[in-house]
Motif scaffolding. Structure first.
Motif, PDB file in Angstrom:
ATOM      1  N   MET A  43       0.851  -1.189   0.000  1.00 14.48           N
ATOM      2  CA  MET A  43       0.000   0.000   0.000  1.00 14.48           C
ATOM      3  C   MET A  43       0.887   1.239   0.000  1.00 14.48           C
ATOM      4  N   LEU A  44       0.539   2.199  -0.849  1.00 12.59           N
ATOM      5  CA  LEU A  44       1.290   3.455  -0.926  1.00 12.59           C
ATOM      6  C   LEU A  44       0.367   4.613  -0.553  1.00 12.59           C
ATOM      7  N   VAL A  45       0.834   5.438   0.372  1.00 10.08           N
ATOM      8  CA  VAL A  45       0.033   6.537   0.892  1.00 10.08           C
ATOM      9  C   VAL A  45       0.724   7.861   0.562  1.00 10.08           C
ATOM     10  N   GLU A  46      -0.057   8.821   0.088  1.00  8.63           N
ATOM     11  CA  GLU A  46       0.501  10.143  -0.238  1.00  8.63           C
ATOM     12  C   GLU A  46       1.145  10.770   0.994  1.00  8.63           C
ATOM     13  N   GLY A  47       2.313  11.359   0.789  1.00  9.08           N
ATOM     14  CA  GLY A  47       3.006  12.033   1.887  1.00  9.08           C
ATOM     15  C   GLY A  47       3.890  11.095   2.682  1.00  9.08           C
ATOM     16  N   ARG A  48       3.709   9.783   2.463  1.00 13.07           N
ATOM     17  CA  ARG A  48       4.529   8.821   3.202  1.00 13.07           C
ATOM     18  C   ARG A  48       5.386   8.000   2.243  1.00 13.07           C
ATOM     19  N   HIS A  49       4.764   7.496   1.196  1.00  8.27           N
ATOM     20  CA  HIS A  49       5.508   6.709   0.208  1.00  8.27           C
ATOM     21  C   HIS A  49       5.842   7.517  -1.033  1.00  8.27           C
ATOM     22  N   PHE A  50       5.174   8.630  -1.205  1.00  5.12           N
ATOM     23  CA  PHE A  50       5.477   9.486  -2.347  1.00  5.12           C
ATOM     24  C   PHE A  50       5.060  10.907  -2.006  1.00  5.12           C
ATOM     25  N   PHE A  51       5.696  11.869  -2.693  1.00  6.20           N
ATOM     26  CA  PHE A  51       5.370  13.270  -2.469  1.00  6.20           C
ATOM     27  C   PHE A  51       4.098  13.626  -3.233  1.00  6.20           C
ATOM     28  N   ALA A  52       3.340  14.568  -2.687  1.00  2.00           N
ATOM     29  CA  ALA A  52       2.033  14.907  -3.258  1.00  2.00           C
ATOM     30  C   ALA A  52       2.154  15.397  -4.703  1.00  2.00           C
ATOM     31  N   ASP A  53       3.320  15.954  -5.062  1.00  2.65           N
ATOM     32  CA  ASP A  53       3.454  16.518  -6.403  1.00  2.65           C
ATOM     33  C   ASP A  53       4.126  15.560  -7.387  1.00  2.65           C
ATOM     34  N   VAL A  54       4.217  14.284  -7.023  1.00  2.88           N
ATOM     35  CA  VAL A  54       4.849  13.321  -7.927  1.00  2.88           C
ATOM     36  C   VAL A  54       4.072  13.285  -9.254  1.00  2.88           C
ATOM     37  N   ALA A  55       4.805  13.096 -10.333  1.00  2.00           N
ATOM     38  CA  ALA A  55       4.145  12.966 -11.635  1.00  2.00           C
ATOM     39  C   ALA A  55       3.294  11.692 -11.618  1.00  2.00           C
ATOM     40  N   PRO A  56       2.032  11.772 -12.026  1.00  2.00           N
ATOM     41  CA  PRO A  56       1.165  10.585 -11.947  1.00  2.00           C
ATOM     42  C   PRO A  56       1.688   9.400 -12.745  1.00  2.00           C
ATOM     43  N   ARG A  57       2.389   9.656 -13.861  1.00  2.00           N
ATOM     44  CA  ARG A  57       2.934   8.546 -14.641  1.00  2.00           C
ATOM     45  C   ARG A  57       3.992   7.796 -13.836  1.00  2.00           C
ATOM     46  N   ALA A  58       4.841   8.562 -13.147  1.00  2.00           N
ATOM     47  CA  ALA A  58       5.855   7.935 -12.299  1.00  2.00           C
ATOM     48  C   ALA A  58       5.190   7.154 -11.169  1.00  2.00           C
ATOM     49  N   LEU A  59       4.136   7.718 -10.600  1.00  4.26           N
ATOM     50  CA  LEU A  59       3.455   7.032  -9.502  1.00  4.26           C
ATOM     51  C   LEU A  59       2.819   5.732  -9.983  1.00  4.26           C
ATOM     52  N   GLY A  60       2.257   5.754 -11.186  1.00  2.00           N
ATOM     53  CA  GLY A  60       1.676   4.531 -11.742  1.00  2.00           C
ATOM     54  C   GLY A  60       2.731   3.448 -11.912  1.00  2.00           C
ATOM     55  N   HIS A  61       3.911   3.871 -12.397  1.00  2.24           N
ATOM     56  CA  HIS A  61       5.025   2.930 -12.528  1.00  2.24           C
ATOM     57  C   HIS A  61       5.423   2.377 -11.161  1.00  2.24           C
ATOM     58  N   LYS A  62       5.651   3.277 -10.221  1.00  5.89           N
ATOM     59  CA  LYS A  62       6.211   2.854  -8.934  1.00  5.89           C
ATOM     60  C   LYS A  62       5.236   1.989  -8.139  1.00  5.89           C
ATOM     61  N   THR A  63       3.947   2.324  -8.235  1.00  4.90           N
ATOM     62  CA  THR A  63       2.934   1.558  -7.510  1.00  4.90           C
ATOM     63  C   THR A  63       2.999   0.083  -7.883  1.00  4.90           C
ATOM     64  N   LEU A  64       3.178  -0.184  -9.166  1.00  2.73           N
ATOM     65  CA  LEU A  64       3.300  -1.576  -9.597  1.00  2.73           C
ATOM     66  C   LEU A  64       4.709  -2.105  -9.338  1.00  2.73           C
ATOM     67  N   ALA A  65       5.716  -1.256  -9.551  1.00  7.79           N
ATOM     68  CA  ALA A  65       7.110  -1.716  -9.440  1.00  7.79           C
ATOM     69  C   ALA A  65       7.437  -2.245  -8.050  1.00  7.79           C
ATOM     70  N   VAL A  66       6.974  -1.562  -7.014  1.00  9.86           N
ATOM     71  CA  VAL A  66       7.336  -1.990  -5.656  1.00  9.86           C
ATOM     72  C   VAL A  66       6.712  -3.341  -5.341  1.00  9.86           C
ATOM     73  N   ASN A  67       5.580  -3.637  -5.971  1.00  6.23           N
ATOM     74  CA  ASN A  67       4.959  -4.940  -5.777  1.00  6.23           C
ATOM     75  C   ASN A  67       5.660  -6.016  -6.592  1.00  6.23           C
ATOM     76  N   LEU A  68       5.998  -5.701  -7.813  1.00  4.98           N
ATOM     77  CA  LEU A  68       6.716  -6.679  -8.639  1.00  4.98           C
ATOM     78  C   LEU A  68       8.066  -7.001  -8.013  1.00  4.98           C
ATOM     79  N   SER A  69       8.638  -6.023  -7.328  1.00  2.23           N
ATOM     80  CA  SER A  69       9.906  -6.242  -6.643  1.00  2.23           C
ATOM     81  C   SER A  69       9.774  -7.361  -5.599  1.00  2.23           C
ATOM     82  N   ASP A  70       8.632  -7.448  -4.967  1.00  3.89           N
ATOM     83  CA  ASP A  70       8.404  -8.535  -4.003  1.00  3.89           C
ATOM     84  C   ASP A  70       8.376  -9.896  -4.705  1.00  3.89           C
TER      85      ASP A  70
END
Lengths: 316, 316
Positions: A43-70
Motif C-alpha cells: 500500500m502506498l500513501v501520499e506524503g509517506r511513500h510518495f510526495f504529493a506533487d509526484v508525476a502521476p505517470r511515475a506514480l503509476g510505474h512505482k505503484t506496480l514496481a514496488v509490488n513486482l519487486s516482491d
C-alpha cells in the motif's frame, strides 16, 4: 466522469491469460499446473511513500514496481495484478497518466491487470500481484545458510538520496547526480529477470525497500544466522561518495532501492555472475553469512560501523 | 509499538493451508489441481465506507465480509486473504479489536490471512481475497438468459436504513428496528454457503453492495438482456414499510446489503429453494429476465417505478 467509466476507460485492458478480468465480482485465472502461486500486496500513501506533487505517470510505474519487486525477491514469474485506488476526485488527466505508467510497466513484464477497486478518499494505492514458480521452488527469507555469500543487485542509496534532499536533510549540488537519483526513486526497475535466473540455485532473497541492513536483517532472523556486510563493497554511484559521512546511511539504511539482497553458496559465484550477465543486471558480493544472529556493517579494519537506524519503521 | 511487532502480534496467525504465510516478500499457496482461482479486492475508506466512530471489531468483520461477498457471488470457496491497512497511529487496543473481528469471520469460513501490508496514513483498508471453484465453473455476471428467474438472498434495505438515519436523511423511532439495521450494516454475513450450493445450476450472480437495481443492472448489461423486478416481492423487514414512501429507495437502491442477486432457469425453482433451505438462507423470487436491455422496477399494476438513483457512484 463516473466510477465505471473511469475504470472502463483507463484500467480495463485485454487480459488474454485470464478467464475473466476487470468487470465481475472477482477475476478468474487458471493456475499453471505444477506451479505454486505467490502473492503480495503493498500500500502506498501520499506524503509517506510518495510526495504529493509526484508525476502521476511515475506514480503509476512505482505503484506496480514496488509490488513486482516482491515477486522478484521470491524468484517468481509475475502474472497478474489487482489495483485498489482511492482518489480525492475523479481527475481524468491524472488518472490517464497514472494508468499509462502502470500499464507500461505491466506490459514490459507480461503482467495483466485483472481486477481492482476505485473509490473516493485520500490518495492511496494498494496493488496485489500474483506470480508463479515451479512447485516447491522459491527464494524464501528463511533459506540462508552459514557460508553463503551475500549479494546485492544494482546500486544502492540513490533513491534515499533523492528523498533526503527533497526533505532538506542533505544538500546536493550535483544536478546530474540528482537527476539520476530522482529517476531511480520514481522509476525503480523490479529485478524479475534476475530473480527468475537465481531461483534454481540461490538460497534466500529479499527486496531492499526499507534499507539494506533492515531487509537483510529479515533474512538473517528468519534463517537463524548472522551476516557481515563490508561497507566498502556496497555498490553505488561514485558521485555519492562526495556526501561522506552521510552517504553510508543512504547506502546501508536508506531504503527505496528496490534491489535484491540475496544469498548463494560460495562455490556458485560464477553462476551468480553468469545470471547477472544474462539479464544485464549488476550484482555485487557484499558480505557473508556466519553463525550467530544479527547483521553487522564492517569497515575495512573489520570494525562495526554503527548506523543511526537500520531502516524504515512506519510507526517509528 | 513497532510495525513488525504489530503485524506479528495481531495479524500473523497459523496458515496451515499455505506453503508460506505472513512474513516473507510474498505468500505462497499451492492451488488445488483442477480448480480455477478467483480473486477480488475491495478498499474501504473512513468517512465513505464506514463512520469514523465504528467499533473496530465490527470494522474488522466488515472489511473481510464485503470481500468474501464477492467470492460468494462467484460461487467460489473462500481460501485466503491479504490485508493492507493504513492507520493514523499504532493504537494497539484498536488494532487488537479490529484483528479480532477480522479473524473471527475468517475462521468461520475457513479463510487464512496469508499476507498484507501495514503503513501509516488516513484509515484505509484494502483486502484481497482468493477462492477456488472447479475449473470452468463460476457464477459470472454475463450468464443471465431470457426466461431466467431473478432471485435475491436475505433481506434488503436494512443497512441502507442505518446509514440514512445516521446521516439524518430519515427519522426512525423504532429502537429495535434500528438495532437490527445497525447489526446488518456492521456485521453483514457473506453468502458463501448459498453461492457454493447455487454454483452447479444457477446462471448469473452479483453481490448487492451498491444497490439492488444497480448490481442487477451489471448482470443485465453483461448478459445483454433486460430485467423486471416486482417491487412488492422485495424481501425486507416488515417494520421497514412504516417508512413509506422512502423505504423502496432503501430496498431497491440503498446498497450495503451484501446479499446475492442471481438468476436461475425457471424450471429449477425447487433446486434454488432446496439450496436455500440447506444453508438456512432466505431466498425470494423477485423478477425475471426478458429480452431487451436495462432493469425496471414494477409496481403491482406493472407500471415502472422511478428511482432517484439506482445505486452508489463513488464519484457521483
Amino acid at each position: 466522469m463516473k466510477e465505471f467509466e473511469l475504470i472502463g476507460r483507463y484500467f480495463k485492458r485485454p487480459a488474454p491469460s485470464a478467464l475473466l478480468g476487470v468487470g465481475d465480482d472477482a477475476a478468474i485465472v487458471r493456475p499453471t499446473p505444477g506451479c505454486d502461486m505467490h502473492m503480495s500486496v503493498d500500500m502506498l500513501v501520499e506524503g509517506r511513500h510518495f510526495f504529493a506533487d509526484v508525476a502521476p505517470r511515475a506514480l503509476g510505474h512505482k505503484t506496480l514496481a514496488v509490488n513486482l519487486s516482491d515477486l522478484a525477491a521470491m524468484g517468481a514469474r509475475a502474472r497478474w495484478a489487482l489495483l485498489s485506488i482511492a482518489l480525492p476526485q475523479a481527475d481524468e488527466a491524472w488518472v490517464a497518466e497514472f494508468a499509462a505508467g502502470f500499464h507500461a510497466l505491466a506490459a514490459e513484464h507480461g503482467v495483466e491487470l485483472i481486477g481492482g477497486d476505485t473509490t473516493c478518499g485520500p490518495l492511496t494505492l494498494s496493488v496485489t500481484v500474483l506470480g508463479e514458480t515451479p512447485a516447491g521452488q522459491a527464494l524464501r527469507r528463511d533459506a540462508a545458510r552459514v557460508g553463503d555469500d551475500v549479494w546485492v543487485s544494482g546500486e544502492l542509496g540513490l533513491g534515499a538520496l533523492a528523498v533526503r534532499r527533497r526533505l532538506g536533510w542533505l544538500e546536493v549540488d550535483d544536478a546530474a547526480l540528482l537527476q539520476t537519483a530522482q529517476r531511480k526513486l520514481e522509476y525503480p526497475e523490479p529485478r524479475l529477470a534476475l530473480g527468475s535466473l537465481l531461483l534454481p540455485f540461490a538460497h534466500a532473497a529479499a527486496d531492499v525497500s526499507d534499507g539494506l541492513m533492515a531487509d537483510l536483517g529479515h533474512i538473517l532472523a528468519a534463517s537463524g544466522v548472522a551476516g557481515e556486510v563490508w561497507a566498502g563493497s556496497l555498490p553505488s554511484d561514485p558521485r555519492l561518495e562526495a556526501l561522506r559521512p552521510r552517504y553510508l546511511d543512504c547506502l546501508a539504511a536508506g531504503g527505496d532501492d528496490y534491489e535484491l539482497v540475496f544469498t548463494a553458496p560460495a562455490d556458485l559465484r560464477q553462476q551468480v555472475e553468469a545470471a547477472a550477465a544474462q539479464c544485464a543486471c549488476r550484482v555485487s558480493r557484499i558480505g557473508r553469512i556466519v553463525a550467530g544472529q544479527g547483521g553487522r556493517l564492517l569497515d575495512a579494519a573489520g570494525d562495526t560501523i554503527p548506523l543511526k537506524k537500520e531502516g524504515y519503521d512506519h510507526f517509528g
